[in-house]
Design a protein around this motif. Structure first.
Motif, PDB file in Angstrom:
ATOM      1  N   SER A  66       0.930  -1.403   0.111  1.00  0.00           N
ATOM      2  CA  SER A  66       0.133   0.019  -0.041  1.00  0.00           C
ATOM      3  C   SER A  66       1.116   1.389  -0.220  1.00  0.00           C
ATOM      4  O   SER A  66       1.969   1.470  -0.587  1.00  0.00           O
ATOM      5  CB  SER A  66      -0.961   0.003   1.257  1.00  0.00           C
ATOM      6  OG  SER A  66      -0.132   0.288   2.333  1.00  0.00           O
ATOM      7  N   MET A  91      -4.217   2.562   0.497  1.00  0.00           N
ATOM      8  CA  MET A  91      -4.830   1.481   1.204  1.00  0.00           C
ATOM      9  C   MET A  91      -6.195   1.556   1.274  1.00  0.00           C
ATOM     10  O   MET A  91      -6.943   0.417   1.155  1.00  0.00           O
ATOM     11  CB  MET A  91      -4.207   1.689   2.715  1.00  0.00           C
ATOM     12  CG  MET A  91      -3.123   0.830   3.447  1.00  0.00           C
ATOM     13  SD  MET A  91      -2.807   1.136   5.009  1.00  0.00           S
ATOM     14  CE  MET A  91      -1.731  -0.157   5.442  1.00  0.00           C
ATOM     15  N   GLU A  92      -6.781   2.772   1.355  1.00  0.00           N
ATOM     16  CA  GLU A  92      -8.199   2.774   1.505  1.00  0.00           C
ATOM     17  C   GLU A  92      -8.860   2.488  -0.021  1.00  0.00           C
ATOM     18  O   GLU A  92      -9.828   1.684  -0.249  1.00  0.00           O
ATOM     19  CB  GLU A  92      -8.636   4.276   1.496  1.00  0.00           C
ATOM     20  CG  GLU A  92      -8.586   4.844   2.898  1.00  0.00           C
ATOM     21  CD  GLU A  92      -7.004   5.435   3.058  1.00  0.00           C
ATOM     22  OE1 GLU A  92      -6.138   5.265   2.178  1.00  0.00           O
ATOM     23  OE2 GLU A  92      -6.731   6.227   4.192  1.00  0.00           O
ATOM     24  N   CYS A 118      -8.747  -1.463  -0.006  1.00  0.00           N
ATOM     25  CA  CYS A 118      -9.799  -2.051   0.379  1.00  0.00           C
ATOM     26  C   CYS A 118     -11.035  -1.917  -0.214  1.00  0.00           C
ATOM     27  O   CYS A 118     -12.095  -2.753  -0.174  1.00  0.00           O
ATOM     28  CB  CYS A 118      -9.905  -1.414   1.921  1.00  0.00           C
ATOM     29  SG  CYS A 118      -8.558  -1.672   2.820  1.00  0.00           S
ATOM     30  N   THR A 177      -3.279   3.723   9.765  1.00  0.00           N
ATOM     31  CA  THR A 177      -4.004   3.585   8.595  1.00  0.00           C
ATOM     32  C   THR A 177      -4.804   2.337   8.544  1.00  0.00           C
ATOM     33  O   THR A 177      -5.902   2.358   7.941  1.00  0.00           O
ATOM     34  CB  THR A 177      -3.092   3.614   7.369  1.00  0.00           C
ATOM     35  OG1 THR A 177      -2.174   4.820   7.475  1.00  0.00           O
ATOM     36  CG2 THR A 177      -3.721   3.600   5.947  1.00  0.00           C
ATOM     37  N   ARG A 200      -7.906   2.876  10.454  1.00  0.00           N
ATOM     38  CA  ARG A 200      -8.913   3.836   9.590  1.00  0.00           C
ATOM     39  C   ARG A 200      -9.488   2.929   8.682  1.00  0.00           C
ATOM     40  O   ARG A 200     -10.890   3.096   8.549  1.00  0.00           O
ATOM     41  CB  ARG A 200      -8.015   4.994   9.065  1.00  0.00           C
ATOM     42  CG  ARG A 200      -9.093   5.751   8.298  1.00  0.00           C
ATOM     43  CD  ARG A 200      -8.424   7.267   7.859  1.00  0.00           C
ATOM     44  NE  ARG A 200      -7.390   6.797   6.934  1.00  0.00           N
ATOM     45  CZ  ARG A 200      -5.756   6.906   6.879  1.00  0.00           C
ATOM     46  NH1 ARG A 200      -5.377   7.290   8.311  1.00  0.00           N
ATOM     47  NH2 ARG A 200      -4.964   6.883   5.969  1.00  0.00           N
ATOM     48  N   CYS A 201      -8.755   2.069   7.879  1.00  0.00           N
ATOM     49  CA  CYS A 201      -9.236   1.176   6.762  1.00  0.00           C
ATOM     50  C   CYS A 201     -10.543   0.313   7.501  1.00  0.00           C
ATOM     51  O   CYS A 201     -11.421  -0.168   6.903  1.00  0.00           O
ATOM     52  CB  CYS A 201      -8.394   0.391   6.319  1.00  0.00           C
ATOM     53  SG  CYS A 201      -7.324   1.421   4.994  1.00  0.00           S
TER      54      CYS A 201
END
Length: 277
Positions: free
Chosen positions: A11, A22-23, A26, A82, A85-86
């Motif tokens: 990521s 990363m977001e 996902c 992070t 957060r994901c």
């Protein structure tokens, strides 16, 4: 058959991935219906000469005065924040922490410090570099100086040292790594290196590690067959995706191949696939 866990994804903390990856990764995994994803971020410590062309030429901008590309320190806190957060953004997707340890048998102390700052749920080990000209280099940097077959053999002969020299990872990844930049002109044929592959696979099996079926190029079925014959107990799957678009690439085909070679899913989507019998 549902898609297996994609347990080798990179990521924004990888060298060549954009911020916010990363977001997006996902989101792509959720779109595909992937049950589990593991961000096995690069943890590298081996410095190597900056490439002037080829697939990693952009890394030349990171070279120091000595002309070497030295991996930057891994931002453990930023990575773990992070991940959280994901997890908040994608509650239906199981998101696991992880690391890909480059040359773990050469960097035990540095790796131990990062692992202690965890937790890291999936830890895989890899070999990217080999000794070359008094230092180290990736296979693509060695091919111009040596016969390609020698480079591949040296790579496979180093694998037993990797698994014997470090016990902090559970899965050996991309055993076919030097093939990515095979110079040709003839097509790479793993049968030309069967003895070396079997030696490396046998050592990995005896060390109690699993073998990753890495789908970045398309994993050769012969290697999985040899893994089973040499006593390998388990396989995992990884798309080695450095960008969201590559997530889960080839996983379904890899799962079909693993099943045909004598491996079956565990009780949950994240478990390693074990050998039948």
């Amino acid at each position: 058959m549902t898609l297996p866990a994609d347990s080798h994804v990179h990521s924004e903390f990888s060298w060549d991935a954009p911020r916010g990856a990363m977001e997006k990764t996902c989101a792509r995994a959720a779109e595909l219906g992937l049950p589990v994803i593991a961000f096995t971020e690069h943890l590298d410590h081996t410095a190597w000469p900056a490439p002037t062309d080829g697939p990693y030429a952009n890394l030349s901008e990171s070279a120091g005065p000595d002309g070497l590309v030295t991996p930057p320190p891994f931002d453990v806190d930023g990575y773990l924040a992070t991940i959280e957060r994901c997890r908040d953004l994608f509650p239906a997707l199981r998101i696991l922490t992880g690391l890909e340890l480059g040359e773990p048998h050469w960097h035990a102390d540095a790796i131990a410090k990062v692992l202690a700052a965890g937790p890291f749920q999936r830890v895989i080990g890899s070999l990217h570099c080999l000794p070359h000209n008094g230092g180290y280099a990736e296979p693509f940097g060695i091919y111009p100086d040596r016969p390609a077959a020698e480079v591949v053999r040296d790579y496979l002969l180093e694998i037993p040292n990797v698994v014997a020299g470090s016990d902090v990872f559970e899965i050996l990844t991309h055993i076919d790594y030097p093939i990515r930049h095979w110079p040709g002109p003839e097509t790479f044929d793993p049968r030309d290196f069967e003895e070396e592959f079997r030696h490396a696979l046998r050592a990995t099996a005896e060390a109690g590690r699993a073998l990753e079926i890495n789908t970045r190029l398309g994993f050769d079925r012969l290697i999985v067959t040899w893994w089973h014959e040499e006593g390998g107990d388990a396989v995992s799957f990884g798309s080695d995706a450095h960008y969201p678009e590559a997530v889960a690439h080839g996983l379904r085909e890899a799962a079909d191949m693993a099943e045909a070679c004598g491996f079956r899913p565990g009780d949950s989507p994240f478990e390693l696939w074990g050998r039948v019998g």
